[in-house]
Design a protein around this motif. Structure first.
Motif, PDB file in Angstrom:
ATOM      1  N   ALA A 132       0.806  -1.212   0.000  1.00  0.00           N
ATOM      2  CA  ALA A 132       0.000   0.000   0.000  1.00  0.00           C
ATOM      3  C   ALA A 132       0.840   1.264   0.000  1.00  0.00           C
ATOM      4  N   SER A 133       2.105   1.169   0.441  1.00  0.00           N
ATOM      5  CA  SER A 133       2.937   2.357   0.528  1.00  0.00           C
ATOM      6  C   SER A 133       3.515   2.771  -0.813  1.00  0.00           C
ATOM      7  N   ALA A 134       3.540   1.867  -1.762  1.00  0.00           N
ATOM      8  CA  ALA A 134       4.156   2.174  -3.054  1.00  0.00           C
ATOM      9  C   ALA A 134       3.122   2.723  -4.014  1.00  0.00           C
ATOM     10  N   PRO A 135       3.400   3.869  -4.678  1.00  0.00           N
ATOM     11  CA  PRO A 135       2.464   4.397  -5.665  1.00  0.00           C
ATOM     12  C   PRO A 135       2.379   3.476  -6.873  1.00  0.00           C
ATOM     13  N   THR A 136       1.191   3.400  -7.475  1.00  0.00           N
ATOM     14  CA  THR A 136       0.967   2.497  -8.589  1.00  0.00           C
ATOM     15  C   THR A 136       1.207   3.217  -9.911  1.00  0.00           C
ATOM     16  N   VAL A 137       2.025   2.613 -10.764  1.00  0.00           N
ATOM     17  CA  VAL A 137       2.288   3.147 -12.095  1.00  0.00           C
ATOM     18  C   VAL A 137       1.731   2.171 -13.116  1.00  0.00           C
ATOM     19  N   ASP A 138       0.918   2.668 -14.028  1.00  0.00           N
ATOM     20  CA  ASP A 138       0.342   1.825 -15.069  1.00  0.00           C
ATOM     21  C   ASP A 138       1.461   1.358 -16.002  1.00  0.00           C
ATOM     22  N   PRO A 139       1.675   0.042 -16.151  1.00  0.00           N
ATOM     23  CA  PRO A 139       2.764  -0.436 -17.013  1.00  0.00           C
ATOM     24  C   PRO A 139       2.589  -0.042 -18.469  1.00  0.00           C
ATOM     25  N   ASP A 140       1.335   0.099 -18.934  1.00  0.00           N
ATOM     26  CA  ASP A 140       1.124   0.552 -20.309  1.00  0.00           C
ATOM     27  C   ASP A 140       1.569   1.998 -20.484  1.00  0.00           C
ATOM     28  N   ASP A 141       1.295   2.830 -19.468  1.00  0.00           N
ATOM     29  CA  ASP A 141       1.784   4.219 -19.521  1.00  0.00           C
ATOM     30  C   ASP A 141       3.311   4.243 -19.501  1.00  0.00           C
ATOM     31  N   GLN A 154       6.413  13.622 -29.154  1.00  0.00           N
ATOM     32  CA  GLN A 154       5.756  14.349 -28.081  1.00  0.00           C
ATOM     33  C   GLN A 154       4.751  13.466 -27.345  1.00  0.00           C
ATOM     34  N   LEU A 155       4.554  13.794 -26.073  1.00  0.00           N
ATOM     35  CA  LEU A 155       3.553  13.124 -25.240  1.00  0.00           C
ATOM     36  C   LEU A 155       2.429  14.089 -24.895  1.00  0.00           C
ATOM     37  N   ARG A 156       1.217  13.537 -24.789  1.00  0.00           N
ATOM     38  CA  ARG A 156       0.067  14.270 -24.259  1.00  0.00           C
ATOM     39  C   ARG A 156      -0.489  13.460 -23.096  1.00  0.00           C
ATOM     40  N   PHE A 157      -0.811  14.120 -21.992  1.00  0.00           N
ATOM     41  CA  PHE A 157      -1.326  13.393 -20.837  1.00  0.00           C
ATOM     42  C   PHE A 157      -2.028  14.351 -19.886  1.00  0.00           C
ATOM     43  N   ASP A 158      -2.867  13.787 -19.021  1.00  0.00           N
ATOM     44  CA  ASP A 158      -3.491  14.539 -17.936  1.00  0.00           C
ATOM     45  C   ASP A 158      -2.614  14.379 -16.704  1.00  0.00           C
ATOM     46  N   TYR A 159      -2.474  15.458 -15.943  1.00  0.00           N
ATOM     47  CA  TYR A 159      -1.593  15.403 -14.778  1.00  0.00           C
ATOM     48  C   TYR A 159      -2.299  15.955 -13.547  1.00  0.00           C
ATOM     49  N   SER A 160      -2.175  15.231 -12.430  1.00  0.00           N
ATOM     50  CA  SER A 160      -2.734  15.654 -11.150  1.00  0.00           C
ATOM     51  C   SER A 160      -1.595  16.098 -10.244  1.00  0.00           C
ATOM     52  N   ALA A 161      -1.592  17.361  -9.877  1.00  0.00           N
ATOM     53  CA  ALA A 161      -0.539  17.898  -9.013  1.00  0.00           C
ATOM     54  C   ALA A 161      -0.768  17.454  -7.578  1.00  0.00           C
ATOM     55  N   ALA A 162       0.224  17.702  -6.716  1.00  0.00           N
ATOM     56  CA  ALA A 162       0.111  17.313  -5.309  1.00  0.00           C
ATOM     57  C   ALA A 162      -1.055  18.014  -4.639  1.00  0.00           C
ATOM     58  N   ARG A 202       0.942   9.986 -11.205  1.00  0.00           N
ATOM     59  CA  ARG A 202      -0.026  11.084 -11.293  1.00  0.00           C
ATOM     60  C   ARG A 202      -0.404  11.401 -12.743  1.00  0.00           C
ATOM     61  N   MET A 203       0.172  10.645 -13.681  1.00  0.00           N
ATOM     62  CA  MET A 203      -0.142  10.843 -15.090  1.00  0.00           C
ATOM     63  C   MET A 203      -1.254   9.875 -15.504  1.00  0.00           C
ATOM     64  N   SER A 204      -2.151  10.326 -16.373  1.00  0.00           N
ATOM     65  CA  SER A 204      -3.210   9.469 -16.899  1.00  0.00           C
ATOM     66  C   SER A 204      -3.512   9.874 -18.331  1.00  0.00           C
ATOM     67  N   ALA A 205      -4.252   9.009 -19.039  1.00  0.00           N
ATOM     68  CA  ALA A 205      -4.590   9.258 -20.448  1.00  0.00           C
ATOM     69  C   ALA A 205      -3.322   9.603 -21.239  1.00  0.00           C
ATOM     70  N   VAL A 206      -2.278   8.811 -21.040  1.00  0.00           N
ATOM     71  CA  VAL A 206      -0.983   9.074 -21.674  1.00  0.00           C
ATOM     72  C   VAL A 206      -1.018   8.618 -23.138  1.00  0.00           C
ATOM     73  N   LEU A 207      -0.704   9.530 -24.042  1.00  0.00           N
ATOM     74  CA  LEU A 207      -0.713   9.229 -25.471  1.00  0.00           C
ATOM     75  C   LEU A 207       0.561   9.761 -26.112  1.00  0.00           C
ATOM     76  N   ALA A 208       1.151   8.961 -26.976  1.00  0.00           N
ATOM     77  CA  ALA A 208       2.303   9.413 -27.771  1.00  0.00           C
ATOM     78  C   ALA A 208       1.767   9.960 -29.082  1.00  0.00           C
ATOM     79  N   SER A 209       2.134  11.193 -29.416  1.00  0.00           N
ATOM     80  CA  SER A 209       1.654  11.807 -30.651  1.00  0.00           C
ATOM     81  C   SER A 209       2.527  11.377 -31.827  1.00  0.00           C
ATOM     82  N   THR A 210       2.200  11.880 -32.999  1.00  0.00           N
ATOM     83  CA  THR A 210       3.010  11.610 -34.193  1.00  0.00           C
ATOM     84  C   THR A 210       4.020  12.724 -34.451  1.00  0.00           C
ATOM     85  N   PHE A 211       4.039  13.731 -33.564  1.00  0.00           N
ATOM     86  CA  PHE A 211       4.946  14.865 -33.755  1.00  0.00           C
ATOM     87  C   PHE A 211       6.324  14.530 -33.183  1.00  0.00           C
TER      88      PHE A 211
END
Length: 313
Positions: A132-141, A154-162, A202-211
């Motif tokens: 429970a102490s370790a933050p979870t990182v999506d392996p696909d992200d 380039q990357l596009r993603f949603d970010y949640s700050a502290a 804290r990153m979500s909806a991570v997408l790699a663009s074509t740029f």
């Protein structure tokens, strides 16, 4: 030529599947003569595969270990097993394994069939890690970010700050840094026109663009993350430690900065939410040290000592 190449790959697969093969067994499996087996073995040796031959009872052909690891041939079930293990290792606590696992995941992901990829995802979705102490990182992200770094896209993603505030970001990814159980991305934020660090959990909806982009002159990723993670604390202190920076740095690289003072002495710069928290935490630090500054930390050690005496009596 295509038939010969396919036969060589099949021969390599057989040699990897068990310790020793006789030429007769290989000839039967490949539907060729033993003379053709010898020729194919020589072709593999020319390509750098260390195929050994031994005579007598129990002898035959054996794939040995070479200086450079040759390409590994895996069937679909083996590929799924390796991919699942790599995903677990990427989030594990074994020092140095996480980053290597991610690099290997990126290589394997390039050639993994869609069916195998679906099996790996199914195993991952059905698995829970009790930490429970370790933050979870999506392996696909993690894979998406790693590929974007490799391909300079380039990357596009949603970010949640502290603070809980969310924003959409566009960034040129540069490097991944692992600090403790956390993954950080060092990237150039295109909307803020400056370098930034992002926690992957804290990153979500991570997408790699074509740029694509041309890599910029970047800060040292380890130093950048170290500074970024210590600046958020309320108080800071400097300690003198009678250990060389070379020996001390590997022991504290996840939570402090080390400055070489020469003569086998180092300066340790540490931060925390309060001096009392910092004093209590430093009591677990096994190495001898002297407080350079500030006086508030020395006073915090005094309060901690008085409390320890009171509790002991």
């Amino acid at each position: 030529m295509a038939a010969t190449t396919a036969r060589l790959l099949r021969l390599l697969t057989l040699l990897q599947s068990r310790a020793v093969w006789t030429s007769e067994e290989l000839a039967e499996e490949l539907a060729i003569t033993t003379r053709s087996v010898r020729r194919d073995v020589e072709r593999l040796r020319d390509l750098g595969y260390p195929v050994r031959a031994s005579r007598g009872v129990g002898g035959g052909y054996q794939l040995g270990a070479g200086r450079a690891l040759p390409p590994l041939l895996l069937d679909e079930r083996e590929a799924v097993a390796v991919a699942v293990a790599l995903r677990l290792a990427a989030g594990g606590a074994v020092a140095g394994i996480g980053e290597a696992a991610v690099r290997t995941m990126v290589k394997l992901d390039q050639v993994l069939p869609a069916t195998a990829r679906a099996q790996v995802a199914a195993v991952h979705d059905a698995t829970t890690t009790l930490d429970a102490s370790a933050p979870t990182v999506d392996p696909d992200d993690l894979l998406t970010v790693s590929r974007a770094i490799r391909d300079d896209v380039q990357l596009r993603f949603d970010y949640s700050a502290a603070t809980g505030a969310t924003s959409q970001r566009r960034a040129e990814p540069y490097h991944l840094v692992v600090s403790g159980s956390r993954w950080y991305l060092v990237a150039f934020d295109l909307d803020r026109d400056d370098w930034r660090s992002f926690r992957l959990d804290r990153m979500s909806a991570v997408l790699a663009s074509t740029f694509t982009f041309r890599p910029r002159v970047a800060p040292d990723p380890a130093t950048y993350i170290q500074q970024a993670t210590t600046q958020r604390w309320a108080v800071a202190a400097r300690l003198r430690v009678p250990i060389s920076a070379e020996d001390l740095r590997p022991r504290v690289s996840r939570w402090a900065q080390v400055v070489d003072l020469g003569g086998g002495v180092s300066e340790l710069r540490v931060s925390a939410d309060s001096f009392d928290d910092l004093a209590a935490w430093l009591m677990r630090f096994d190495e001898p040290f002297e407080v350079i500054e500030p006086e508030e930390l020395k006073a915090a050690f005094g309060r901690l000592g008085q409390r320890a005496v009171a509790l002991a009596t």
